[in-house]
Design an enzyme around this catalytic site. Structure first.
Site: not given
Lengths: 318, 318
Positions: B252, B254-256, B258-259
């Site tokens: 991704p 960013y590492y949180h 999300h879809v």
């Protein structure tokens, strides 16, 4: 013909261009373009700067395709020196301009199909795309009967495997009847540079239609295609495996198992997630579960005019 | 800022264009373009008719970007009537021409960055892309330590979840701390038409970095995102689930967790098979095997200048 997603007309034009260069440069006094009356826009690709227009030339149906040409590196100096510029925005280190180039340095490629049939028009008309989720049961109840009833011919594939056609295009062959395949450039690739490298591996076995037929029985075939295909491409084109995207399509454009090898830097048609399945994932999935592709729901895109979509709609699945 | 793959300079230019329209149309006598001396081509996108050039203006480093403009539907009649045509090929119903258009109907958008820093040049320079295969072990030994050491900030994500930023952009929210999420338009989407619809669902949970962390424990979260996200998009934009491509990225940006929800007709950046994972596949894979994404080898693309690629190279994995 290896793989092509283009319809017959596009192929024909390509062939024409190859065979018919003698005509190039001949000026036309009787222009089909200046008499063209626009009826409607069939498709408009803003990103690629292409537009497809339906209209009439002296009461005959016609399709006109306009495509801006790529910016030519060899004319850049002349382009920058001889163009007129109009400043639009200036802010700090950034500025933007409208550049008016001399016409000969900024051509638009124009294709006319006239008289155009309904089939030509339909080919260029933008079609809605739907994502279908096909369960294993849907495949057996809807898709398999449909593709059997259509009896898509794969004679051209057999011609390649039997060296009756395109024999001189084969880059590599493993003749083993169970795990063997032929590797040849896809027709979309002009073979002039490796940036858009595109080859197809076609298996010798004739009993595997698509991803849906694969089980762990086919693992030796798939791992063989991967390792020998990658080796052959490294030898022939000096492109290492880490620069390759290796995948199958579902639905495929023809029902004889084949694998795509494209440069990972090339935005190849059909490499989006909803149609492509990485060979490395397929191998791992079959190693874990021999019936993975028999049982899973697989999503794939279909154009609104696809006969199979109608079957899914009739069954209330879309 | 929701998701964006553009670098700072591109964003800045967009902002400038929005804020600075007062300058538009002002002619420039002191042109940065005509004094530009070409050093090298940084990148050449033939399909999109864009070229990025590095050079100098009066001893200062500069980057010039030329992009042909889309063909404008409202000027088509004038374009066809007033252009010069040269026949290239005629064969049966097909003919092709070189069209020389009046310059004002065939502009080239020109962007100049001057003086350009090394960072500008690097941003536009074509970078080699490598496909890496990361085993579960590689993730734990190489990737996880690397992304932890980089401590990429996701403060901006927390700001969105806490309504400290972009609160007015939220299209839908499910506030449940375990299975909830916020849905908002991606910054790449101008929201003017659904042809390039692009929304992001960001989960409230803060303990899931990426696909690699997912187990069957997260199935209620994933199925909730799918069904409520699709419902909200149908309600808000009248786009049905069959027109949506719903996927996660690996790696991704960013590492949180999300879809991505994009229109299936939109060729969204990052929707190629080597980076995107359909949510429907992710759900099925976790249903069959809770540790699927812990143990599998996952392939993903990396630019040559990516620090993580260096780690894989040092470990002899590429």
């Amino acid at each position: 013909m290896a793989e092509s997603e283009n319809g017959a007309a596009a192929k024909r034009l390509k062939t024409d261009a190859a065979n018919d260069c003698g005509d190039a440069g001949e000026p036309s006094s009787d222009s089909l373009v200046s008499d063209f009356e626009i009826s409607r826009i069939l498709r408009d690709c803003a990103r690629e700067k292409i537009i497809f227009i339906h209209g009439k030339v002296k009461d005959q149906d016609a399709v006109v395709i306009l495509e801006k040409t790529p910016i030519r590196q060899d004319t850049l100096s002349e382009l920058l020196k001889s163009s007129q510029l109009k400043l639009q925005i200036k802010n700090d280190v950034y500025s933007t301009y409208q550049l008016h180039a001399p016409a000969h340095l900024n051509e638009i490629k124009t294709t006319v199909v006239c008289p155009a049939t309904e089939k030509h028009v339909k080919k260029y008309l933008h079609q809605e795309v739907f994502l279908v989720e096909e369960s294993g049961e849907d495949y057996r109840n809807l898709t398999l009967p449909y593709i059997s009833s259509q009896s898509f011919s794969v004679q051209w594939v057999h011609n390649i495997l039997e060296k009756k056609a395109e024999a001189d295009r084969i880059v590599f062959e493993d003749p083993d009847p169970d795990t063997g395949f032929v590797l040849l450039p896809d027709f979309k690739w002009d073979q002039k540079q490796v940036q858009d490298l595109y080859l197809i591996a076609i298996v010798h076995r004739r009993d595997v239609k698509s991803l849906r037929d694969l089980t762990s029985e086919h693992l030796p075939l798939l791992t063989n295609i991967r390792s020998k295909g990658e080796d052959a491409i490294q030898r022939q084109y000096s492109v290492p495996p880490s620069k390759l995207r290796v995948y199958l399509h579902y639905q495929p454009s023809y029902y004889h198992l084949h694998v795509h090898f494209t440069s990972v830097e090339y935005d190849a048609p059909g490499c989006r997630v909803e149609r492509a399945h990485l060979l490395s994932d397929v191998i791992q999935n079959l190693q874990a579960d021999s019936s993975y592709y028999h049982n899973r729901s697989l999503a794939f895109p279909m154009r609104a005019d696809d006969g199979l979509l109608l079957k899914f709609k009739e069954a209330g699945k879309v």
